[in-house]
Write a protein that holds these residues in place. Structure first.
Motif, PDB file in Angstrom:
ATOM      1  N   ASP A  88      23.293  -6.088  10.207  1.00 48.97           N
ATOM      2  CA  ASP A  88      24.022  -7.248  10.713  1.00 48.97           C
ATOM      3  C   ASP A  88      25.038  -6.800  11.744  1.00 48.97           C
ATOM      4  O   ASP A  88      25.412  -7.556  12.619  1.00 48.97           O
ATOM      5  CB  ASP A  88      24.750  -7.948   9.556  1.00 48.97           C
ATOM      6  N   ALA A  89      25.500  -5.578  11.563  1.00 48.26           N
ATOM      7  CA  ALA A  89      26.495  -5.034  12.490  1.00 48.26           C
ATOM      8  C   ALA A  89      26.128  -3.602  12.834  1.00 48.26           C
ATOM      9  O   ALA A  89      25.703  -2.830  11.970  1.00 48.26           O
ATOM     10  CB  ALA A  89      27.879  -5.069  11.841  1.00 48.26           C
ATOM     11  N   LEU A 111      28.184  -6.154  17.400  1.00 48.31           N
ATOM     12  CA  LEU A 111      28.044  -4.839  18.041  1.00 48.31           C
ATOM     13  C   LEU A 111      29.438  -4.340  18.412  1.00 48.31           C
ATOM     14  O   LEU A 111      30.113  -4.920  19.263  1.00 48.31           O
ATOM     15  CB  LEU A 111      27.167  -5.001  19.293  1.00 48.31           C
ATOM     16  N   VAL A 112      29.872  -3.280  17.741  1.00 46.77           N
ATOM     17  CA  VAL A 112      31.169  -2.677  18.058  1.00 46.77           C
ATOM     18  C   VAL A 112      30.893  -1.414  18.867  1.00 46.77           C
ATOM     19  O   VAL A 112      30.177  -0.526  18.400  1.00 46.77           O
ATOM     20  CB  VAL A 112      31.950  -2.331  16.769  1.00 46.77           C
ATOM     21  N   CYS A 113      31.429  -1.356  20.100  1.00 48.76           N
ATOM     22  CA  CYS A 113      31.182  -0.189  20.946  1.00 48.76           C
ATOM     23  C   CYS A 113      32.487   0.526  21.266  1.00 48.76           C
ATOM     24  O   CYS A 113      33.493  -0.115  21.574  1.00 48.76           O
ATOM     25  CB  CYS A 113      30.522  -0.609  22.264  1.00 48.76           C
ATOM     26  N   PRO A 145      34.034  -4.696  22.388  1.00 53.02           N
ATOM     27  CA  PRO A 145      34.342  -3.410  23.016  1.00 53.02           C
ATOM     28  C   PRO A 145      35.726  -2.941  22.555  1.00 53.02           C
ATOM     29  O   PRO A 145      36.695  -3.674  22.707  1.00 53.02           O
ATOM     30  CB  PRO A 145      34.336  -3.728  24.516  1.00 53.02           C
ATOM     31  N   VAL A 146      35.787  -1.773  21.966  1.00 52.94           N
ATOM     32  CA  VAL A 146      37.063  -1.258  21.463  1.00 52.94           C
ATOM     33  C   VAL A 146      37.248   0.161  21.991  1.00 52.94           C
ATOM     34  O   VAL A 146      36.370   1.006  21.797  1.00 52.94           O
ATOM     35  CB  VAL A 146      37.069  -1.238  19.909  1.00 52.94           C
ATOM     36  N   MET A 172      37.379   7.687  11.566  1.00 51.39           N
ATOM     37  CA  MET A 172      38.194   7.007  10.560  1.00 51.39           C
ATOM     38  C   MET A 172      38.788   5.710  11.139  1.00 51.39           C
ATOM     39  O   MET A 172      38.963   4.729  10.416  1.00 51.39           O
ATOM     40  CB  MET A 172      39.327   7.924  10.075  1.00 51.39           C
ATOM     41  N   PHE A 173      39.063   5.742  12.411  1.00 51.98           N
ATOM     42  CA  PHE A 173      39.550   4.523  13.069  1.00 51.98           C
ATOM     43  C   PHE A 173      38.449   3.451  13.004  1.00 51.98           C
ATOM     44  O   PHE A 173      38.701   2.303  12.637  1.00 51.98           O
ATOM     45  CB  PHE A 173      39.921   4.838  14.525  1.00 51.98           C
ATOM     46  N   ALA A 174      37.249   3.869  13.360  1.00 48.21           N
ATOM     47  CA  ALA A 174      36.116   2.933  13.320  1.00 48.21           C
ATOM     48  C   ALA A 174      35.888   2.421  11.902  1.00 48.21           C
ATOM     49  O   ALA A 174      35.627   1.232  11.684  1.00 48.21           O
ATOM     50  CB  ALA A 174      34.854   3.626  13.839  1.00 48.21           C
TER      51      ALA A 174
END
Lengths: 618, 348
Positions: A88-89, A111-113, A145-146, A172-174
């Motif tokens: 899902d992610a 979608l986390v990039c 977008p991060v 760890m941030f992610a």
């Protein structure tokens, strides 16, 4: 960054199941990130199922496509059997990770990039001619977008580490960010960092914890995410649980078997992917009296195990497909001398070296028949990661009682995948008896128990039982070397009959669905259990007459298998090979079983099986 | 020798060679050197001071590997080349047993070459007895890894083009702690060597020249024949000069790094010039030199070439297990199951 007012707090949406895939460079710590997410979800009370996807190369070039490492975790509020078909992610730590995994993300997926890594050089390495974050090609997804690297280094500005070391905390941030998105607590990961790095490297622990919190706070305080999600606890049977991989369960199961039999465990093994974890785990059990022997090759590994069994210990060896090929002659020797022995095969893709880090079910026929002449052995196959524990005990129960080699047929997907394990009490498990021969008056090395046909186990050090065994054919009863025609015919049949009689001593095959029969039976073995179960469940919900049966005993088959097959009009056997169980079932029961064969190095997706079910019932 | 009878501590039983003879008919070719090796092996057993049930003979495949069937002890006739692996497993599983590996030149140095290296370097406390007849006998006469170059056999009708291995040099190269050589036609010497091999703690490697009178008759005769033996062989004795010859008039002197045969009393050579044999030197150089000395350039050395002390693999393994219990306590399964993060699911 502005703080949201109460009214503007992101909406919390309840979900019953979520699948997340973390993907990054093999140096980005994706396996640790995924494992931590799993532990947290498990402790939180979800049902979980995981699968890592590790690159074949140990250190492929940074940012390259072959260097992408991933970990998928599925967590839910109900009983689940697979780590999910599609995520899902997707968390993509660099362009290569996006390139490799985007195809699996459904349209509309999260979608986390990590934008910091989407620079010209990395884009080029991943084969992008333009930046997908800018060119509109990701418009079908919910893209977040991060600048994970930048944010992370800011969060660690007061930590006494070099910039490259600080950067290593960015996973760890992610993780913190995903914890926020899925409403997970941070305690488990904080505790892990304190325990794992605390004493050795407190600065790293501090950095990791700061990064984790920074990621979480970033989610909570930015306007980037309008929603976050909550997956309630699952309703699992009551009891104490832990998360366990198949290889861990295997090692603990064999250790437990040795305690139940009150005989020390002896493990001879040669390092091989993906079975080495079992060697590592058993090597750490020295205080339990476990002896491990890292041999010079696969043949020596099984040789030491046979020697240990001859000496009355529980001798075992473990390997993957290529190692089984090398051990064939020695397995035949163990068949001939009729000693208890367990051989683990954690299957991987073949033939030859194949794809060592990908799963497959290609060794069933090798285990059944891969020896000269008629050399039958018992074969058990765990169905899930936690089932490895129980089938390991079963393997030894059969090996000891029938004085036979038993192959424990696992695979990479079971071995490295994980799920919750309802922790048993040791005292509740059934003891076994090695039942050594001791009486010189009655001892005959090849006299058999009338019920099981098992010969005695007579170990050196027992006065009066001095005897010789070997790979030459021996006379029935006495065990003296014997080449007579009728004797050889008899011994060949006795060895086969002994294995067949194990069927009297194993549970009947159970049917999930319509016990009385129906249109279609989905029959499987090994790691296809979860996929088959879910596909059958869904199809039944859709009103189809389909049931499931899953074999955990492959030689001999459960006694009622023929009967079960006869109750269904059609039989489907999905396998990650070209139809090995299918061949055995068709040959043995004259049933026109249909196969579904995929050899992709990955487990089936649920929908692959579902589509086939519909096709057969259509 | 005296051992405790199995029926009670006060019933003393004296074992003799006959107690180690099994009821199986010996099936080697009449005249085979293996008969002598079997006889001396049975002869040495009563002197070891070990109850018969604690002795195990393990072999691979080949003529020599039939030997365990004829020993009235525990025995395991395994598969080609793999006896060292089964013996390693048994000895590390049950260190109190006396475990013997019986092998041949093909079994140990061809198909089992890898295992022989590793069992020796690990120094597992075993006795490895290699019957070297420089031929494949059981398969009816093909050249073996110790057959000399140009050897004409069924599989080398124009002569073997394989360069031969020297078993003792292989053992030394594998970091052997005990290396000895004997010959089938010298029973007393062989009994002595087998006894010494048993005494040594660690992997003891004994090569025995064994005549195959069917496929390789007389392979060692030019130096082992009774009338020439004293002049063509060097019987090594620890602490004594390397002197040989019927008249004890010849010796080995070191010339730089090369051994040379010298005559005592000739050109001023005295016994002081002769190399003193020392089994216990850690440095394997002299042992390696001895392992390569061959007739006709040199006398062929027999005896204990090297006997040095090093911890055995099985002792080290047991020490680690004991230490693990000492430092971590005995393992508890229920604790192990509950290690790491756990969570409780309550009844609904």
């Amino acid at each position: 960054m502005t703080t949201l007012t109460r009214e503007e707090q992101p909406e919390v949406i309840d979900l019953d199941r979520v699948t997340i895939r973390f993907a990054g460079d093999s140096g980005d710590g994706m396996q640790i990130t995924g494992t931590q997410f799993t532990r947290t979800s498990a402790v939180f009370g979800n049902d979980i199922s995981t699968v890592p996807d590790i690159p074949a190369e140990i250190r492929a070039p940074q940012g390259s496509l072959p260097g992408v490492s991933a970990f998928q975790v599925s967590f839910s509020s109900y009983d689940i059997f697979t780590p999910g078909d599609v995520p899902d992610a997707l968390v993509a730590m660099n362009p290569a990770a996006l390139k490799v995994h985007l195809a699996d993300l459904p349209k509309g997926g999260i979608l986390v990039c990590n934008t910091d890594e989407f620079n010209e050089s990395n884009l080029k390495k991943a084969g992008y001619t333009s930046n997908p974050l800018d060119d509109g090609s990701l418009s079908a997804y919910r893209v977040f977008p991060v600048p994970i690297g930048t944010m992370n280094s800011r969060a660690l500005k007061d930590v006494d580490l070099t910039a490259p070391l600080k950067d290593r905390s960015k996973n760890m941030f992610a993780l913190g960010l995903m914890f926020w998105m899925y409403s997970r607590p941070l305690e488990t990961t904080i505790k892990f960092n304190e325990q794992y790095y605390g004493r050795r490297n407190p600065v790293v622990a501090e950095a990791n914890i700061k990064s984790l919190k920074a990621g979480y706070n970033y989610g909570e305080t930015t306007e980037v995410f309008a929603q976050h999600y909550h997956v309630p606890k699952a309703k699992l049977p009551a009891g104490l649980y832990r998360n366990i991989t198949g290889n861990e369960a295997t090692a603990m199961g064999f250790l437990t078997a040795s305690k139940l039999a009150d005989r020390p465990l002896y493990y001879g093994s040669y390092p091989i992917t993906p079975a080495s974890d079992i060697l590592h785990a058993l090597a750490a059990f020295k205080r339990f009296g476990v002896k491990t022997f890292q041999a010079e090759d696969e043949i020596a590994a099984i040789g030491t195990a046979i020697g240990a069994s001859f000496g009355g210990l529980l001798g075992m060896t473990g390997t993957s497909g290529p190692g089984i090929a090398l051990k064939s002659e020695a397995i035949g020797l163990a068949v001939s001398v009729e000693l208890p022995l367990v051989i683990i095969d954690v299957q991987r893709s073949g033939p030859s070296t194949g794809i060592p880090t990908k799963t497959e079910q290609g060794d069933l026929l090798q285990c059944m028949f891969g020896r000269n002449s008629a050399a039958p052995v018992a074969i058990v196959a765990p169905a899930t990661s936690s089932d490895c524990f129980y089938m390991a005990i079963e393997a030894w129960r059969i090996a000891i009682k029938y004085r036979t080699p038993v192959i424990f047929l696992s695979d990479l997907y079971l071995g490295v995948g994980s799920e919750p394990w309802l922790i048993p009490n040791y005292g509740d498990l059934e003891k076994m008896d090695a039942n050594f021969a001791t009486d010189p008056e009655t001892f005959k090395r090849y006299a058999r128990d009338p019920e099981t046909l098992a010969p005695p186990w007579a170990i050196p050090g027992t006065p009066g039982l001095e005897h010789r065994v070997g790979g030459l054919e021996k006379q029935n009863i006495t065990g003296n070397v014997n080449y007579e025609a009728e004797n050889h015919d008899l011994m060949t049949k006795l060895r086969a009959e002994k294995i067949e009689r194990i069927a009297n001593d194993i549970p009947d095959l159970e049917v999930f669905g319509d016990e009385g029969g129906g249109e279609l039976l989905v029959l499987g073995w090994g790691s296809t259990y979860g996929v088959n179960r879910t596909a059958v469940q869904r199809s039944r919900t859709a009103g189809l007459s389909v049931s499931q049966a899953h074999l955990r005993y492959l030689n001999p088959f459960p006694k009622n298998l023929g009967d079960v097959l006869s109750r269904f009009k059609k039989v489907l056997i999905p396998e990650n090979n070209l139809g090995q169980l299918q061949l055995l079932v068709r040959g043995r029961y004259l049933v026109d079983a249909v196969g579904l064969h995929r050899v992709t190095g990955r487990p089936f997706t649920i929908s692959e099986v579902e589509v086939k079910i519909r096709e057969m019932l259509g | 020798m005296v051992t405790i009878d199995r029926n009670g501590s006060d019933n003393i039983q004296v074992l003799s060679r006959k107690d180690f003879v099994s009821d199986q008919e010996v099936r080697w070719c009449p005249g085979c050197g293996d008969y002598s090796i079997l006889a001396q092996t049975q002869r040495v057993m009563p002197d070891l001071g070990i109850p018969r049930e604690n002795i195990v003979f393990i072999s691979g495949i080949g003529c020599s590997s039939r030997l365990p069937y004829y020993m009235n002890t525990y025995g395991f006739h395994s598969i080609h080349g793999r006896a060292p692996t089964i013996a390693s497993g048994l000895k590390t599983a049950r260190p109190e047993l006396s475990v013997w590996v019986i092998t041949g030149d093909g079994d140990a140095l061809s198909i089992g070459g890898n295992h022989i290296l590793h069992v020796i370097r690990r120094n597992v406390d075993l006795q490895i007895v290699l019957h070297n007849n420089e031929i494949y006998g059981l398969t009816k006469g093909q050249y073996s890894p110790t057959s000399p170059l140009s050897k004409v056999t069924y599989s080398s009708p124009m002569g073997s083009i394989d360069w031969p291995l020297r078993p003792l040099a292989v053992a030394l190269g594998a970091e052997a702690t005990f290396v000895a050589r004997s010959l089938d036609i010298d029973p007393h010497h062989m009994v002595d060597m087998l006894g010494r091999a048993h005494e040594h703690r660690g992997a003891s490697f004994v090569e025995i020249y064994q005549n195959c009178n069917i496929y390789n008759d007389g392979a060692f005769e030019e130096f082992t024949a009774k009338d020439v033996r004293a002049d063509r062989m060097l019987f090594l004795k620890h602490g004594e000069p390397m002197i040989f010859g019927k008249a004890e008039d010849k010796g080995i002197r070191l010339n730089g790094l090369k051994p040379e045969v010298v005559e005592l009393g000739k050109d001023g050579v005295t016994v002081k010039d002769i190399l003193i044999h020392d089994e216990t030197i850690e440095d394997p150089t002299i042992a390696f030199m001895l392992s390569r000395m061959d007739y006709p350039e040199y006398p062929v050395p027999v005896g204990v070439i090297r006997a040095v002390q090093r911890p055995t693999y099985n002792d080290l393994m047991d020490q680690q297990l004991a230490k693990a219990v000492e430092t971590q306590g005995e393992g508890n399964l229920d604790e192990l199951f509950r290690q790491g993060d756990t969570w409780q699911v309550e009844e609904e």
